[in-house]
Design a protein around this motif. Structure first.
Motif, PDB file in Angstrom:
ATOM      1  N   ASP A  68      -8.417   2.839   7.977  1.00  0.00           N
ATOM      2  CA  ASP A  68      -7.053   3.356   7.972  1.00  0.00           C
ATOM      3  C   ASP A  68      -6.267   2.586   9.029  1.00  0.00           C
ATOM      4  OD1 ASP A  68      -7.548   5.368   6.030  1.00  0.00           O
ATOM      5  OD2 ASP A  68      -8.502   6.596   7.581  1.00  0.00           O
ATOM      6  N   VAL A  69      -5.209   1.906   8.594  1.00  0.00           N
ATOM      7  CA  VAL A  69      -4.494   0.956   9.450  1.00  0.00           C
ATOM      8  C   VAL A  69      -3.024   1.324   9.536  1.00  0.00           C
ATOM      9  CG1 VAL A  69      -3.905  -1.489   9.769  1.00  0.00           C
ATOM     10  CG2 VAL A  69      -6.115  -0.855   8.765  1.00  0.00           C
ATOM     11  N   VAL A  70      -2.457   1.161  10.719  1.00  0.00           N
ATOM     12  CA  VAL A  70      -1.012   1.302  10.926  1.00  0.00           C
ATOM     13  C   VAL A  70      -0.437  -0.077  11.222  1.00  0.00           C
ATOM     14  CG1 VAL A  70       0.813   2.217  12.410  1.00  0.00           C
ATOM     15  CG2 VAL A  70      -1.128   3.659  11.793  1.00  0.00           C
ATOM     16  N   VAL A  71       0.662  -0.400  10.563  1.00  0.00           N
ATOM     17  CA  VAL A  71       1.437  -1.588  10.901  1.00  0.00           C
ATOM     18  C   VAL A  71       2.768  -1.114  11.459  1.00  0.00           C
ATOM     19  CG1 VAL A  71       2.614  -3.640  10.018  1.00  0.00           C
ATOM     20  CG2 VAL A  71       0.327  -3.053   9.183  1.00  0.00           C
ATOM     21  N   GLY A  72       3.039  -1.448  12.699  1.00  0.00           N
ATOM     22  CA  GLY A  72       4.298  -1.092  13.330  1.00  0.00           C
ATOM     23  C   GLY A  72       5.274  -2.252  13.229  1.00  0.00           C
ATOM     24  N   GLY A  73       6.325  -2.080  12.424  1.00  0.00           N
ATOM     25  CA  GLY A  73       7.288  -3.144  12.177  1.00  0.00           C
ATOM     26  C   GLY A  73       6.925  -3.911  10.919  1.00  0.00           C
ATOM     27  N   LEU A  74       7.751  -3.805   9.885  1.00  0.00           N
ATOM     28  CA  LEU A  74       7.441  -4.428   8.593  1.00  0.00           C
ATOM     29  C   LEU A  74       7.934  -5.863   8.505  1.00  0.00           C
ATOM     30  CD1 LEU A  74       6.436  -4.319   5.688  1.00  0.00           C
ATOM     31  CD2 LEU A  74       8.561  -3.160   5.065  1.00  0.00           C
ATOM     32  N   GLY A  75       9.194  -6.082   8.856  1.00  0.00           N
ATOM     33  CA  GLY A  75       9.749  -7.421   8.832  1.00  0.00           C
ATOM     34  C   GLY A  75       9.607  -8.091   7.472  1.00  0.00           C
ATOM     35  N   LEU A  76       9.203  -9.352   7.475  1.00  0.00           N
ATOM     36  CA  LEU A  76       9.032 -10.105   6.242  1.00  0.00           C
ATOM     37  C   LEU A  76       7.734  -9.772   5.525  1.00  0.00           C
ATOM     38  CD1 LEU A  76      10.347 -13.607   7.387  1.00  0.00           C
ATOM     39  CD2 LEU A  76      11.542 -11.908   6.002  1.00  0.00           C
ATOM     40  N   GLY A  77       6.876  -8.990   6.156  1.00  0.00           N
ATOM     41  CA  GLY A  77       5.703  -8.462   5.465  1.00  0.00           C
ATOM     42  C   GLY A  77       4.429  -9.277   5.585  1.00  0.00           C
ATOM     43  N   PHE A  78       4.413 -10.325   6.399  1.00  0.00           N
ATOM     44  CA  PHE A  78       3.215 -11.167   6.474  1.00  0.00           C
ATOM     45  C   PHE A  78       2.014 -10.401   7.043  1.00  0.00           C
ATOM     46  CE2 PHE A  78       6.495 -14.523   6.379  1.00  0.00           C
ATOM     47  CZ  PHE A  78       5.995 -15.279   5.327  1.00  0.00           C
ATOM     48  N   THR A  79       2.242  -9.599   8.079  1.00  0.00           N
ATOM     49  CA  THR A  79       1.130  -8.836   8.656  1.00  0.00           C
ATOM     50  C   THR A  79       0.617  -7.796   7.663  1.00  0.00           C
ATOM     51  OG1 THR A  79       1.939  -9.157  10.919  1.00  0.00           O
ATOM     52  CG2 THR A  79       0.430  -7.319  10.543  1.00  0.00           C
ATOM     53  N   ALA A  80       1.525  -7.031   7.072  1.00  0.00           N
ATOM     54  CA  ALA A  80       1.118  -5.982   6.134  1.00  0.00           C
ATOM     55  C   ALA A  80       0.426  -6.574   4.910  1.00  0.00           C
ATOM     56  CB  ALA A  80       2.333  -5.160   5.710  1.00  0.00           C
ATOM     57  N   ARG A  81       0.934  -7.694   4.410  1.00  0.00           N
ATOM     58  CA  ARG A  81       0.319  -8.315   3.235  1.00  0.00           C
ATOM     59  C   ARG A  81      -1.100  -8.774   3.547  1.00  0.00           C
ATOM     60  NH1 ARG A  81      -1.071  -7.928  -0.641  1.00  0.00           N
ATOM     61  NH2 ARG A  81      -0.816  -8.943  -2.638  1.00  0.00           N
ATOM     62  N   THR A  82      -1.313  -9.283   4.755  1.00  0.00           N
ATOM     63  CA  THR A  82      -2.646  -9.740   5.149  1.00  0.00           C
ATOM     64  C   THR A  82      -3.596  -8.563   5.319  1.00  0.00           C
ATOM     65  OG1 THR A  82      -1.621 -11.631   6.264  1.00  0.00           O
ATOM     66  CG2 THR A  82      -3.910 -11.165   6.804  1.00  0.00           C
ATOM     67  N   VAL A  83      -3.096  -7.447   5.807  1.00  0.00           N
ATOM     68  CA  VAL A  83      -3.925  -6.233   5.896  1.00  0.00           C
ATOM     69  C   VAL A  83      -4.454  -5.869   4.520  1.00  0.00           C
ATOM     70  CG1 VAL A  83      -3.852  -3.733   6.324  1.00  0.00           C
ATOM     71  CG2 VAL A  83      -2.837  -5.315   7.978  1.00  0.00           C
ATOM     72  N   LEU A  84      -3.602  -5.895   3.513  1.00  0.00           N
ATOM     73  CA  LEU A  84      -4.007  -5.498   2.168  1.00  0.00           C
ATOM     74  C   LEU A  84      -4.982  -6.479   1.531  1.00  0.00           C
ATOM     75  CD1 LEU A  84      -0.582  -4.226   0.772  1.00  0.00           C
ATOM     76  CD2 LEU A  84      -2.508  -2.845   1.587  1.00  0.00           C
ATOM     77  N   GLU A  85      -5.043  -7.699   2.044  1.00  0.00           N
ATOM     78  CA  GLU A  85      -6.002  -8.675   1.524  1.00  0.00           C
ATOM     79  C   GLU A  85      -7.423  -8.384   1.987  1.00  0.00           C
ATOM     80  OE1 GLU A  85      -4.430 -12.404   2.775  1.00  0.00           O
ATOM     81  OE2 GLU A  85      -2.763 -12.358   1.333  1.00  0.00           O
ATOM     82  N   ASP A  86      -7.576  -7.516   2.984  1.00  0.00           N
ATOM     83  CA  ASP A  86      -8.898  -7.125   3.475  1.00  0.00           C
ATOM     84  C   ASP A  86      -9.398  -5.957   2.619  1.00  0.00           C
ATOM     85  OD1 ASP A  86     -11.079  -6.001   4.950  1.00  0.00           O
ATOM     86  OD2 ASP A  86     -10.295  -6.902   6.793  1.00  0.00           O
ATOM     87  N   ASP A  87     -10.477  -6.178   1.862  1.00  0.00           N
ATOM     88  CA  ASP A  87     -10.925  -5.143   0.923  1.00  0.00           C
ATOM     89  C   ASP A  87     -11.587  -3.955   1.617  1.00  0.00           C
ATOM     90  OD1 ASP A  87     -13.417  -6.154   1.638  1.00  0.00           O
ATOM     91  OD2 ASP A  87     -13.877  -6.983  -0.331  1.00  0.00           O
ATOM     92  N   ARG A  88     -11.723  -3.997   2.939  1.00  0.00           N
ATOM     93  CA  ARG A  88     -12.229  -2.836   3.674  1.00  0.00           C
ATOM     94  C   ARG A  88     -11.147  -1.799   3.925  1.00  0.00           C
ATOM     95  NH1 ARG A  88     -14.022  -4.812   9.095  1.00  0.00           N
ATOM     96  NH2 ARG A  88     -12.153  -6.104   8.806  1.00  0.00           N
TER      97      ARG A  88
END
Length: 239
Positions: A68-88
Motif C-alpha cells: 500500500d503506497v502513498v504518492v504525495g504530489g501528482l504532477g506529471l505523473g512519472f512517480t505514480a506511473r512507476t509505482v503502478l509498474e511494480d506488480d507488488r
C-alpha cells in the motif's frame, strides 16, 4: 496560439496560478509538457529520471508484496506511473492539493501517463499532504490512522526551498515523526529534492528513522548538453 505552444490548463490556487502547457522544442524535436506555478517552473517532461527513481528507490527495499503506497504530489505523473509498474503494489493513494492536476490525468492530457487515473489500484485524495500529516489522523481521510508500506513525496523543491511557508514544519523532527506514524514497521519514506544531499536534513531524518540514505540521481540535461542531478532520500522505519 501557434502549434508550437499551447496552454492546456490554468487555474488560480491558494499558492498561486498553476498551469500546464505543451510546447514543441525544435532543437530536440520533441513535445515538452511543463507545469508552472505563477512564473516558476515546477516540472518538465524533459527531466523525468529522478521522479521515476523516487518510486524505484522507495519501493526497492521493501521485502513484501501487496504494498500500500502513498504518492504525495501528482504532477506529471512519472512517480505514480512507476509505482503502478511494480506488480507488488496493491493500492496507491495519491494525495494532491490541486484538483485540476488530477483532472489533467482524468482528461488524458498527459499521454505518457496514460492509464494512471483508470488503474483500479489508484485512488485520488484532494488534500494538502502537509496539513494531513500535521493533523494526526493520517493520509487516508476514509480510514483515519491507516498505515502504509511506503510514502513517496515530491512537492517542494527541497526541504530548504518550499513552495509555501506552511510546508516548512514538515521537515523538522516533529513533522517527520508524524509522517513516520503513517508507516508500517519496516516501511519507507522517500523524498525528492532538487538540491544536493543536505547533511543537516539527513541528520534530522536519522533522529526519526532507523536508517537513512540520500541517493544522488544523475541524468543527461538535453538543454545544456551536460549532466544534472537531484537527490532522493530513502528512510526506513524500524522492523
Amino acid at each position: 496560439m501557434g502549434a508550437r505552444f499551447e496552454e492546456l490548463a490554468w487555474r488560480e490556487t491558494p499558492i498561486g496560478a498553476i498551469s500546464l502547457r505543451r510546447r514543441r522544442d525544435p532543437a530536440l524535436d520533441v513535445e515538452v509538457y511543463e507545469v508552472k506555478l505563477d512564473d516558476e517552473f515546477l516540472m518538465s517532461s524533459l527531466f523525468p529520471v529522478a521522479e521515476i527513481e523516487l518510486a524505484r528507490l522507495g519501493l526497492a527495499p521493501l521485502p513484501r508484496r501487496d504494498l500500500d503506497v502513498v504518492v504525495g504530489g501528482l504532477g506529471l505523473g512519472f512517480t505514480a506511473r512507476t509505482v503502478l509498474e511494480d506488480d507488488r503494489v496493491a493500492s496507491m493513494l495519491v494525495v494532491e492539493a490541486v484538483e485540476d492536476v488530477v483532472d489533467w490525468h482524468r482528461r488524458g492530457l498527459l499521454p505518457f501517463a496514460a492509464g494512471l487515473a483508470g488503474d483500479p489500484r489508484t485512488r485520488f485524495v484532494r488534500a494538502d499532504f502537509f496539513a494531513a500529516v500535521a493533523g494526526g489522523a493520517g493520509l487516508d481521510p476514509d480510514h483515519p490512522g491507516r498505515r502504509f508500506d511506503a510514502v513517496l513525496l515530491d512537492v517542494d523543491h527541497s526541504p530548504r526551498n518550499v513552495l509555501h511557508p506552511s510546508h516548512a514544519a514538515f521537515y523538522t523532527r516533529e513533522g517527520l515523526r508524524r509522517l513516520a506514524a503513517c508507516l508500517r514497521p519496516d516501511g519507507v519514506f522517500a523524498l525528492w529534492s532538487d538540491d544536493p544531499p543536505d547533511v543537516a536534513f539527513t541528520e534530522v531524518l536519522a533522529q526519526v528513522f532507523a536508517a537513512v540514505e540520500p541517493h544522488v540521481v544523475r541524468f543527461a540535461n538535453p538543454l545544456t548538453g551536460g549532466e544534472s542531478a537531484n537527490t532522493v532520500y530513502v528512510a526506513h522505519t524500524a522492523v
